[in-house]
Design a protein around this motif. Sequence first.
Motif, PDB file in Angstrom:
ATOM      1  N   ALA A   1       0.520  -2.839   4.278  1.00  0.00           N
ATOM      2  CA  ALA A   1      -0.625  -2.195   4.920  1.00  0.00           C
ATOM      3  C   ALA A   1      -1.880  -2.213   4.044  1.00  0.00           C
ATOM      4  O   ALA A   1      -2.908  -1.674   4.435  1.00  0.00           O
ATOM      5  N   ALA A   2      -1.786  -2.807   2.862  1.00  0.00           N
ATOM      6  CA  ALA A   2      -2.900  -2.823   1.904  1.00  0.00           C
ATOM      7  C   ALA A   2      -3.423  -1.412   1.653  1.00  0.00           C
ATOM      8  O   ALA A   2      -4.618  -1.167   1.610  1.00  0.00           O
TER       9      ALA A   2
ATOM     10  N   VAL B   1      -4.491   5.542  -3.244  1.00  0.00           N
ATOM     11  CA  VAL B   1      -3.742   5.156  -2.051  1.00  0.00           C
ATOM     12  C   VAL B   1      -4.427   5.727  -0.822  1.00  0.00           C
ATOM     13  O   VAL B   1      -5.025   6.798  -0.871  1.00  0.00           O
ATOM     14  N   ASP B   2      -4.339   4.990   0.259  1.00  0.00           N
ATOM     15  CA  ASP B   2      -4.874   5.433   1.541  1.00  0.00           C
ATOM     16  C   ASP B   2      -3.688   5.788   2.421  1.00  0.00           C
ATOM     17  O   ASP B   2      -3.044   4.911   3.002  1.00  0.00           O
TER      18      ASP B   2
ATOM     19  N   SER C   1       3.023  -4.036  -6.795  1.00  0.00           N
ATOM     20  CA  SER C   1       3.149  -3.107  -5.669  1.00  0.00           C
ATOM     21  C   SER C   1       1.964  -3.221  -4.723  1.00  0.00           C
ATOM     22  O   SER C   1       2.136  -3.277  -3.503  1.00  0.00           O
ATOM     23  N   ALA C   2       0.768  -3.270  -5.289  1.00  0.00           N
ATOM     24  CA  ALA C   2      -0.432  -3.401  -4.464  1.00  0.00           C
ATOM     25  C   ALA C   2      -0.420  -4.727  -3.713  1.00  0.00           C
ATOM     26  O   ALA C   2      -0.814  -4.804  -2.544  1.00  0.00           O
ATOM     27  N   GLY C   3       0.056  -5.774  -4.367  1.00  0.00           N
ATOM     28  CA  GLY C   3       0.072  -7.093  -3.766  1.00  0.00           C
ATOM     29  C   GLY C   3       1.046  -7.238  -2.613  1.00  0.00           C
ATOM     30  O   GLY C   3       0.800  -8.001  -1.680  1.00  0.00           O
TER      31      GLY C   3
ATOM     32  N   GLY D   1       4.762   3.187   5.334  1.00  0.00           N
ATOM     33  CA  GLY D   1       6.045   3.687   4.853  1.00  0.00           C
ATOM     34  C   GLY D   1       7.054   2.603   4.517  1.00  0.00           C
ATOM     35  O   GLY D   1       8.258   2.840   4.553  1.00  0.00           O
ATOM     36  N   GLY D   2       6.570   1.410   4.174  1.00  0.00           N
ATOM     37  CA  GLY D   2       7.466   0.298   3.856  1.00  0.00           C
ATOM     38  C   GLY D   2       8.334   0.536   2.625  1.00  0.00           C
ATOM     39  O   GLY D   2       9.458   0.084   2.556  1.00  0.00           O
ATOM     40  N   GLY D   3       7.805   1.240   1.639  1.00  0.00           N
ATOM     41  CA  GLY D   3       8.583   1.614   0.463  1.00  0.00           C
ATOM     42  C   GLY D   3       8.663   0.581  -0.641  1.00  0.00           C
ATOM     43  O   GLY D   3       9.300   0.828  -1.659  1.00  0.00           O
TER      44      GLY D   3
END
Length: 66
Positions: free
Chosen positions: A57-58, A5-6, A51-53, A12-14
Amino acid sequence: MKVTVDEDKCCGGGSCVLIAPDVFDQRDDDGIVVLLDAAPPEEQHEAVRESAGVCPAAAIALSESP
Protein backbone atom coordinates in the motif's frame (compact mmCIF):
# COMPACT_ATOMS: atom_id res chain seq x y z
CA MET A 1 16.55 7.92 9.19
CA LYS A 2 13.03 9.00 10.10
CA VAL A 3 10.13 6.62 9.51
CA THR A 4 6.48 7.59 9.18
CA VAL A 5 3.47 5.45 8.40
CA ASP A 6 0.11 6.33 6.90
CA GLU A 7 -2.39 4.17 8.76
CA ASP A 8 -5.13 5.16 6.30
CA LYS A 9 -3.15 3.59 3.43
CA CYS A 10 -2.15 0.45 5.33
CA CYS A 11 -3.89 -2.72 4.14
CA GLY A 12 -2.56 -4.90 6.96
CA GLY A 13 -0.31 -7.06 4.78
CA GLY A 14 2.21 -7.53 7.59
CA SER A 15 5.35 -7.72 5.44
CA CYS A 16 6.90 -4.85 7.38
CA VAL A 17 6.49 -6.70 10.66
CA LEU A 18 8.10 -9.85 9.28
CA ILE A 19 11.09 -7.92 7.90
CA ALA A 20 11.63 -5.36 10.70
CA PRO A 21 9.82 -6.51 13.87
CA ASP A 22 11.75 -4.08 16.07
CA VAL A 23 10.38 -1.14 14.09
CA PHE A 24 6.88 -2.25 13.05
CA ASP A 25 4.00 -4.12 14.66
CA GLN A 26 0.33 -4.61 13.82
CA ARG A 27 -2.82 -3.82 15.76
CA ASP A 28 -4.54 -6.98 16.98
CA ASP A 29 -8.03 -5.95 15.94
CA ASP A 30 -7.47 -4.98 12.28
CA GLY A 31 -3.82 -5.63 11.39
CA ILE A 32 -3.01 -1.98 10.69
CA VAL A 33 0.66 -1.06 11.11
CA VAL A 34 1.96 0.32 14.40
CA LEU A 35 5.25 2.22 14.29
CA LEU A 36 7.43 1.15 17.22
CA ASP A 37 10.53 3.22 16.41
CA ALA A 38 10.35 6.36 14.25
CA ALA A 39 14.14 6.78 14.37
CA PRO A 40 15.57 3.27 14.24
CA PRO A 41 19.28 2.62 14.82
CA GLU A 42 21.53 2.29 11.78
CA GLU A 43 21.65 -1.50 12.00
CA GLN A 44 17.89 -1.53 11.29
CA HIS A 45 18.00 0.81 8.26
CA GLU A 46 18.40 -1.89 5.61
CA ALA A 47 15.42 -3.86 6.96
CA VAL A 48 13.32 -0.70 7.20
CA ARG A 49 14.14 0.23 3.59
CA GLU A 50 13.17 -3.27 2.50
CA SER A 51 9.91 -3.02 4.46
CA ALA A 52 9.05 0.25 2.76
CA GLY A 53 9.90 -1.24 -0.62
CA VAL A 54 7.65 -4.28 -0.26
CA CYS A 55 4.70 -2.51 1.37
CA PRO A 56 1.78 -3.21 -1.00
CA ALA A 57 0.00 0.00 0.00
CA ALA A 58 3.08 2.27 0.05
CA ALA A 59 2.12 3.23 3.60
CA ILE A 60 5.71 3.56 4.87
CA ALA A 61 7.65 6.76 4.16
CA LEU A 62 11.34 7.24 4.88
CA SER A 63 13.41 10.36 5.10
CA GLU A 64 17.13 9.92 5.23
CA SER A 65 19.14 12.22 7.44
CA PRO A 66 22.70 13.13 6.52
